[in-house]
Write a protein that holds these residues in place. Structure first.
Motif, PDB file in Angstrom:
ATOM      1  N   ASP A 110       0.823  -1.208   0.000  1.00 30.29           N
ATOM      2  CA  ASP A 110       0.000   0.000   0.000  1.00 30.29           C
ATOM      3  C   ASP A 110       0.858   1.259   0.000  1.00 30.29           C
ATOM      4  OD1 ASP A 110      -2.427  -1.331  -0.116  1.00 30.29           O
ATOM      5  OD2 ASP A 110      -2.695  -1.351   2.066  1.00 30.29           O
ATOM      6  N   LYS A 114       0.872   3.968  -3.088  1.00 29.53           N
ATOM      7  CA  LYS A 114       0.626   5.397  -2.883  1.00 29.53           C
ATOM      8  C   LYS A 114       1.810   6.219  -3.389  1.00 29.53           C
ATOM      9  CE  LYS A 114      -0.410   8.889   0.566  1.00 29.53           C
ATOM     10  NZ  LYS A 114      -0.589   9.222   1.969  1.00 29.53           N
ATOM     11  N   THR A 118       0.730   8.325  -6.884  1.00 31.66           N
ATOM     12  CA  THR A 118       0.543   9.768  -6.724  1.00 31.66           C
ATOM     13  C   THR A 118       1.465  10.551  -7.651  1.00 31.66           C
ATOM     14  OG1 THR A 118       2.071   9.838  -4.851  1.00 31.66           O
ATOM     15  CG2 THR A 118      -0.282   9.672  -4.339  1.00 31.66           C
TER      16      THR A 118
END
Length: 164
Positions: A110, A114, A118
């Motif tokens: 995770d 991210k 992003t």
């Protein structure tokens, strides 16, 4: 400086030892998107994360020998152009990491997702049938070139102890 340069860069040159027929054992460099966390002044984790597929030739090399080097440079940012520094000029800092590529475990996936999505949102739409996976560059050695006079050696412990 090493943490700053990595966090400022969106890609790097990853060098492997080729496992390909006709190139076996020779150096092979390729460009990969990377991220140590969302962009911004808070800095990142310092861990270079990558989004990889076994279909990629360098990943095939890594399956045989996971050792690699990764170079990132401020030449890809506006900094060096603004100061009129040639990419080879040591004042246009670059960092050379040596280590290995490892798949991240489920608890770290995770964070890697991210960090990468992003900064590289296009990655989310890449073909699912390519079996993409998250990996990280496990750093064992760090060299910093940010001024004339030669490389500076930074230990991973020093590198990760810095608050960017």
């Amino acid at each position: 400086m090493a943490r700053y340069v990595l966090h400022s860069c969106d890609w790097g040159a990853l060098a492997t030892l080729s496992a390909q027929e006709g190139l076996r054992g020779r150096p092979f460099a390729n460009i990969f998107s990377l991220s140590d966390g969302p962009s911004g002044p808070c800095g990142g984790s310092g861990v270079p994360y990558l989004y990889l597929t076994d279909m990629e030739i360098s990943v095939q090399d890594l399956e045989v020998n996971s050792n690699a080097s990764l170079t990132v440079s401020l030449a890809q940012t506006p900094y060096c152009r603004k100061h009129k520094y040639d990419p080879q000029n040591p004042l246009c800092a670059h960092i050379i990491f040596v280590g290995s590529i490892v798949k991240v475990n489920d608890s770290e996936a995770d964070l890697a997702k991210k960090a990468l999505f992003t900064r590289h949102p296009e990655m989310e739409s890449w073909p699912k049938d390519h079996n993409w996976f998250f990996a990280k560059f496990n750093i064992t050695n760090i060299w910093v070139l940010d001024y004339f006079g030669g490389l500076k050696i930074v230990t991973p412990e020093e590198y990760y102890s810095v608050k960017p």
